[in-house]
Motif scaffolding. Structure first.
Motif, PDB file in Angstrom:
ATOM      1  N   HIS A 192       0.875  -1.398  -0.111  1.00 39.14           N
ATOM      2  CA  HIS A 192       0.543   0.430  -0.073  1.00 39.14           C
ATOM      3  C   HIS A 192       0.656   0.926  -0.053  1.00 39.14           C
ATOM      4  O   HIS A 192       0.289   2.070  -0.688  1.00 39.14           O
ATOM      5  N   HIS A 193       1.870   1.722   0.777  1.00 37.98           N
ATOM      6  CA  HIS A 193       3.042   2.450   0.995  1.00 37.98           C
ATOM      7  C   HIS A 193       4.199   2.260  -0.515  1.00 37.98           C
ATOM      8  O   HIS A 193       4.511   3.906  -0.368  1.00 37.98           O
ATOM      9  N   HIS A 194       3.952   1.839  -0.490  1.00 37.63           N
ATOM     10  CA  HIS A 194       4.710   1.386  -1.654  1.00 37.63           C
ATOM     11  C   HIS A 194       5.140   0.298  -3.006  1.00 37.63           C
ATOM     12  O   HIS A 194       6.379   0.308  -3.552  1.00 37.63           O
ATOM     13  N   PHE A 195       3.851   0.507  -3.375  1.00 34.48           N
ATOM     14  CA  PHE A 195       3.880   0.108  -4.798  1.00 34.48           C
ATOM     15  C   PHE A 195       4.386   0.353  -5.905  1.00 34.48           C
ATOM     16  O   PHE A 195       5.159   0.396  -6.816  1.00 34.48           O
ATOM     17  N   SER A 207     -17.385   3.208 -16.799  1.00 39.99           N
ATOM     18  CA  SER A 207     -17.342   2.978 -15.375  1.00 39.99           C
ATOM     19  C   SER A 207     -16.830   4.052 -14.130  1.00 39.99           C
ATOM     20  O   SER A 207     -17.365   3.705 -13.087  1.00 39.99           O
ATOM     21  N   MET A 208     -16.660   5.266 -14.775  1.00 40.23           N
ATOM     22  CA  MET A 208     -16.721   5.694 -13.594  1.00 40.23           C
ATOM     23  C   MET A 208     -17.414   7.224 -13.798  1.00 40.23           C
ATOM     24  O   MET A 208     -18.061   6.850 -11.901  1.00 40.23           O
ATOM     25  N   LEU A 209     -18.209   6.662 -14.126  1.00 34.04           N
ATOM     26  CA  LEU A 209     -19.691   7.783 -13.793  1.00 34.04           C
ATOM     27  C   LEU A 209     -20.578   7.023 -13.404  1.00 34.04           C
ATOM     28  O   LEU A 209     -21.781   7.451 -11.863  1.00 34.04           O
ATOM     29  N   LEU A 210     -20.636   5.844 -13.145  1.00 36.34           N
ATOM     30  CA  LEU A 210     -21.702   4.439 -12.489  1.00 36.34           C
ATOM     31  C   LEU A 210     -21.125   3.682 -11.387  1.00 36.34           C
ATOM     32  O   LEU A 210     -21.995   3.335 -10.732  1.00 36.34           O
ATOM     33  N   ILE A 211     -19.692   3.712 -11.448  1.00 30.94           N
ATOM     34  CA  ILE A 211     -19.732   2.884  -9.973  1.00 30.94           C
ATOM     35  C   ILE A 211     -19.634   3.999  -9.013  1.00 30.94           C
ATOM     36  O   ILE A 211     -20.000   2.939  -7.730  1.00 30.94           O
ATOM     37  N   ILE A 225     -15.246  24.605 -12.937  1.00 27.71           N
ATOM     38  CA  ILE A 225     -16.255  24.905 -12.738  1.00 27.71           C
ATOM     39  C   ILE A 225     -17.093  23.766 -11.876  1.00 27.71           C
ATOM     40  O   ILE A 225     -18.537  24.225 -11.415  1.00 27.71           O
ATOM     41  N   THR A 226     -16.729  22.657 -11.783  1.00 31.40           N
ATOM     42  CA  THR A 226     -17.495  21.634 -10.202  1.00 31.40           C
ATOM     43  C   THR A 226     -17.567  21.817  -9.279  1.00 31.40           C
ATOM     44  O   THR A 226     -16.093  22.446  -8.560  1.00 31.40           O
ATOM     45  N   PRO A 227     -18.732  22.438  -8.750  1.00 28.15           N
ATOM     46  CA  PRO A 227     -18.837  22.786  -7.755  1.00 28.15           C
ATOM     47  C   PRO A 227     -17.440  21.855  -6.591  1.00 28.15           C
ATOM     48  O   PRO A 227     -18.126  20.567  -6.781  1.00 28.15           O
ATOM     49  N   GLY A 228     -17.384  22.838  -5.656  1.00 29.02           N
ATOM     50  CA  GLY A 228     -17.075  21.041  -4.098  1.00 29.02           C
ATOM     51  C   GLY A 228     -17.644  20.673  -3.793  1.00 29.02           C
ATOM     52  O   GLY A 228     -16.954  18.896  -3.609  1.00 29.02           O
ATOM     53  N   THR A 229     -19.084  20.671  -3.688  1.00 30.54           N
ATOM     54  CA  THR A 229     -20.101  19.694  -3.405  1.00 30.54           C
ATOM     55  C   THR A 229     -20.008  18.442  -4.293  1.00 30.54           C
ATOM     56  O   THR A 229     -20.796  17.450  -3.478  1.00 30.54           O
ATOM     57  N   VAL A 230     -20.320  18.795  -5.175  1.00 30.71           N
ATOM     58  CA  VAL A 230     -20.162  17.494  -5.746  1.00 30.71           C
ATOM     59  C   VAL A 230     -19.075  16.225  -5.980  1.00 30.71           C
ATOM     60  O   VAL A 230     -19.161  15.369  -6.045  1.00 30.71           O
ATOM     61  N   HIS A 231     -17.883  16.612  -5.918  1.00 29.95           N
ATOM     62  CA  HIS A 231     -17.083  16.009  -5.414  1.00 29.95           C
ATOM     63  C   HIS A 231     -16.517  15.279  -4.255  1.00 29.95           C
ATOM     64  O   HIS A 231     -16.337  14.419  -4.072  1.00 29.95           O
ATOM     65  N   ALA A 232     -17.627  16.351  -2.894  1.00 29.98           N
ATOM     66  CA  ALA A 232     -17.580  15.881  -1.817  1.00 29.98           C
ATOM     67  C   ALA A 232     -18.637  14.651  -2.127  1.00 29.98           C
ATOM     68  O   ALA A 232     -18.400  13.613  -1.527  1.00 29.98           O
ATOM     69  N   ASP A 233     -19.971  14.638  -2.188  1.00 29.26           N
ATOM     70  CA  ASP A 233     -20.693  14.122  -2.424  1.00 29.26           C
ATOM     71  C   ASP A 233     -20.617  11.914  -2.928  1.00 29.26           C
ATOM     72  O   ASP A 233     -20.640  11.681  -2.917  1.00 29.26           O
ATOM     73  N   ASN A 234     -18.983  13.114  -4.287  1.00 31.53           N
ATOM     74  CA  ASN A 234     -18.714  11.171  -4.605  1.00 31.53           C
ATOM     75  C   ASN A 234     -17.191  10.898  -4.155  1.00 31.53           C
ATOM     76  O   ASN A 234     -17.285  10.504  -4.790  1.00 31.53           O
ATOM     77  N   GLN A 235     -16.984  11.231  -3.232  1.00 28.22           N
ATOM     78  CA  GLN A 235     -16.244  11.114  -2.643  1.00 28.22           C
ATOM     79  C   GLN A 235     -14.812  11.395  -3.287  1.00 28.22           C
ATOM     80  O   GLN A 235     -13.966  10.091  -3.246  1.00 28.22           O
ATOM     81  N   PHE A 236     -14.751  12.233  -4.246  1.00 30.65           N
ATOM     82  CA  PHE A 236     -13.881  12.168  -5.289  1.00 30.65           C
ATOM     83  C   PHE A 236     -12.533  12.688  -4.944  1.00 30.65           C
ATOM     84  O   PHE A 236     -11.963  13.064  -3.796  1.00 30.65           O
ATOM     85  N   GLY A 237     -11.633  11.586  -4.902  1.00 27.30           N
ATOM     86  CA  GLY A 237      -9.628  11.784  -4.459  1.00 27.30           C
ATOM     87  C   GLY A 237      -8.963  10.873  -5.303  1.00 27.30           C
ATOM     88  O   GLY A 237      -9.593  10.745  -6.937  1.00 27.30           O
ATOM     89  N   TRP A 238      -7.682  11.929  -5.983  1.00 22.93           N
ATOM     90  CA  TRP A 238      -6.850  11.172  -6.692  1.00 22.93           C
ATOM     91  C   TRP A 238      -5.698  10.320  -6.164  1.00 22.93           C
ATOM     92  O   TRP A 238      -5.189   9.544  -7.417  1.00 22.93           O
ATOM     93  N   GLY A 239      -6.429   9.324  -5.576  1.00 20.96           N
ATOM     94  CA  GLY A 239      -5.872   8.124  -5.088  1.00 20.96           C
ATOM     95  C   GLY A 239      -5.775   6.383  -6.134  1.00 20.96           C
ATOM     96  O   GLY A 239      -4.987   6.243  -6.462  1.00 20.96           O
ATOM     97  N   PRO A 240      -7.620   6.585  -6.347  1.00 17.60           N
ATOM     98  CA  PRO A 240      -7.408   5.411  -7.404  1.00 17.60           C
ATOM     99  C   PRO A 240      -6.042   5.939  -9.075  1.00 17.60           C
ATOM    100  O   PRO A 240      -6.151   4.941  -9.256  1.00 17.60           O
ATOM    101  N   ASP A 242     -11.045   2.186  -1.482  1.00 17.31           N
ATOM    102  CA  ASP A 242     -11.428   3.328  -1.049  1.00 17.31           C
ATOM    103  C   ASP A 242     -13.160   3.538  -0.590  1.00 17.31           C
ATOM    104  O   ASP A 242     -12.495   4.534   0.212  1.00 17.31           O
ATOM    105  N   ARG A 243     -13.979   3.447  -1.384  1.00 20.95           N
ATOM    106  CA  ARG A 243     -14.884   2.895  -0.278  1.00 20.95           C
ATOM    107  C   ARG A 243     -15.434   2.427   0.258  1.00 20.95           C
ATOM    108  O   ARG A 243     -16.490   2.534   0.972  1.00 20.95           O
ATOM    109  N   GLY A 244     -14.342   0.996   1.070  1.00 18.61           N
ATOM    110  CA  GLY A 244     -14.723   0.546   2.306  1.00 18.61           C
ATOM    111  C   GLY A 244     -15.409  -1.109   1.355  1.00 18.61           C
ATOM    112  O   GLY A 244     -15.736  -1.189   1.932  1.00 18.61           O
TER     113      GLY A 244
END
Length: 470
Positions: free
Chosen positions: A58-61, A147-151, A305-320, A438-440
């Protein structure tokens, strides 16, 4: 010390550049199969280290991936010279990896800026509906885009269920792979065929029955499995914070950006330009360059242009996205000698594989092309694998679309369908897995996933062989 290394690099690069520009292609037929060890080592690392050393991985891949990349590049430079090694590195980056990652990043960002709101309840009927919609969208907006839209909404709909890993596994089967088999927009191998001269709707006309059979069988199989688990779980806990809003879309402006992504990809495949930039021996065409610049602009615009609330609701992050970028950097580099050995044909180290797809009378065997293309696409990048067997079958699109239509259909279906056999068969597979974890969601291991694909997909592929490619 860092300053010294930086100065050495600044001195060495200008001296190295002319040599790189003059570097020639190398003959894969003269290579030993041992050159495939770094690629095999990277695949085994992806498969085993999350099981044997999960915390370390997880830390060194990224470091492990870099180590295997150097295990190829260092000896290659030693045996064949720095110019050729540099040329191969440049080609892998500029011709394959960078465009690949830019497109994935654009689709990841734009789709991540669309939030499907509303109180979705992950019952078998809704889950089947989402998978079926995703299968249709995959050929229209690509397996990555669909995949990114519906997962995320699918995971959110099932977040209160105990058994949900199978939902994500079948999502990878259907949306991230099989659904993208009908147009060049669906999956990279078909787009490469389009660039080679295969008509845009040829694949839809020729493997629609195959796709409907596999997708329909998988949806029916999933419904039975999901209904069993749903019934086994009994009364599900009530969501303490249900989303009472009507079902709809937030960040819908990103649909226009998604259309722009599709337009840029089509433009790069249809516009022919004589303007080509030679970068250390790798030709970079103007259409591809403008496509990549346009995709970067779209990515930045979506973030703006995407509101921050949308990214928050999607739990959007760059990890994946970071995980996919690091792993596929190593895959694209270490795969170089493997693809070269395959391109050598019957005279190369993998000549037995190439010879196996030809009948005694010299004509191609569609069934063998289906399994050979599919088997290699399960572990290699399916785009170059498609090209290898496209060229092995003659490489003339006019002939392949008519006289040997069943062979081209077998190559296309094998490359797309069997990308679902492993997590590394197609880029969206790893992205979906990373988002789910990432979503558990506790996803199956590399071999655990292959147990699912072996039980669910392989029997279907056997049936496809007898029904369509005999």
């Amino acid at each position: 010390m860092k300053n010294v290394l930086r100065r050495l690099a600044l001195v060495a690069l200008p001296l190295l550049a002319p040599a790189l520009a003059q570097a020639a292609e190398f003959d894969g037929g003269s290579l030993s199969p041992l050159w495939g060890v770094p690629f095999a080592g990277l695949l085994l690392s992806i498969a085993l280290m999350p099981l044997l050393a999960p915390v370390f991985w997880h830390h060194h891949f990224g470091k492990v991936t870099a180590a295997w990349s150097l295990a190829f590049l260092g000896p290659f430079a030693l045996f064949f010279g720095v110019p050729l090694a540099g040329a191969q590195l440049t080609h892998a980056l500029l011709a394959e990896y960078v465009p690949f990652i830019i497109l994935l990043t654009a689709l990841f960002t734009v789709a991540g800026g669309i939030h499907i709101r509303g109180n979705l309840h992950g019952a078998p009927g809704l889950n089947v509906a989402i998978l079926a919609i995703g299968a249709v969208l995959a050929s229209l907006m690509g397996t990555t885009g669909a995949s990114m839209l519906l997962i995320r909404p699918l995971i959110r709909a099932n977040d209160d269920r105990k058994h949900k890993a199978h939902v994500v596994v079948f999502f990878i089967f259907i949306v991230s792979n099989v659904g993208g088999s009908l147009t060049p927009l669906g999956d990279p191998p078909l787009f490469l065929g389009f660039l080679k001269g295969v008509e845009f709707f040829w694949t839809a006309r020729n493997i629609l029955p195959d796709t409907l059979f596999v997708a329909g069988a998988l949806l029916a199989m999933f419904w039975l499995i999901d209904r069993y688990y749903y019934g086994k779980e009994g009364v599900l806990p009530v969501d303490p914070t249900p989303d009472t809003r009507r079902i709809g879309f937030d960040g819908a402006v990103n649909f226009w950006l998604l259309a722009a992504v599709i337009a840029l990809v089509l433009m790069s495949g249809t516009w022919k330009s004589d303007v080509v930039f030679d970068i250390y021996g790798t030709p970079v065409g103007l259409p591809g360059l403008l496509r990549d610049v346009g995709l970067i602009v779209i990515t930045l615009l979506s973030l703006k242009i995407t509101p921050g609330t949308v990214h928050a609701d999607n739990q959007f992050g760059w990890g994946p996205m970071a995980e996919v970028a690091k792993l596929f950097a190593g895959i694209f580099l270490t795969i170089v000698p493997v693809i070269a050995m395959l391109k050598a044909g019957t005279s190369g180290p993998f000549g037995a594989v190439v010879a196996a797809v030809t009948r005694p009378d010299g004509t191609p065997d569609p069934a063998m092309y289906f399994w050979a293309t599919g088997a290699l696409s399960s572990f290699l990048d399916n785009a170059p694998t498609y090209l290898v067997f496209f060229n092995t079958a003659g490489g003339d699109p006019a002939t392949l679309m008519t006289t040997y239509a069943s062979t081209l259909a077998a190559i296309s279906a094998g490359a797309v369908f069997m990308g679902a056999n492993t997590y590394i068969g197609n880029a969206p597979n790893l992205m979906v897995k990373a988002i789910a974890e990432d979503r558990g969601v506790r996803m199956p291991s590399f071999f655990g996933y292959m147990a699912w694909s072996g039980a669910c997909l392989i029997p279907l592929f056997v049936a496809v062989t007898f029904l369509f490619f005999r």
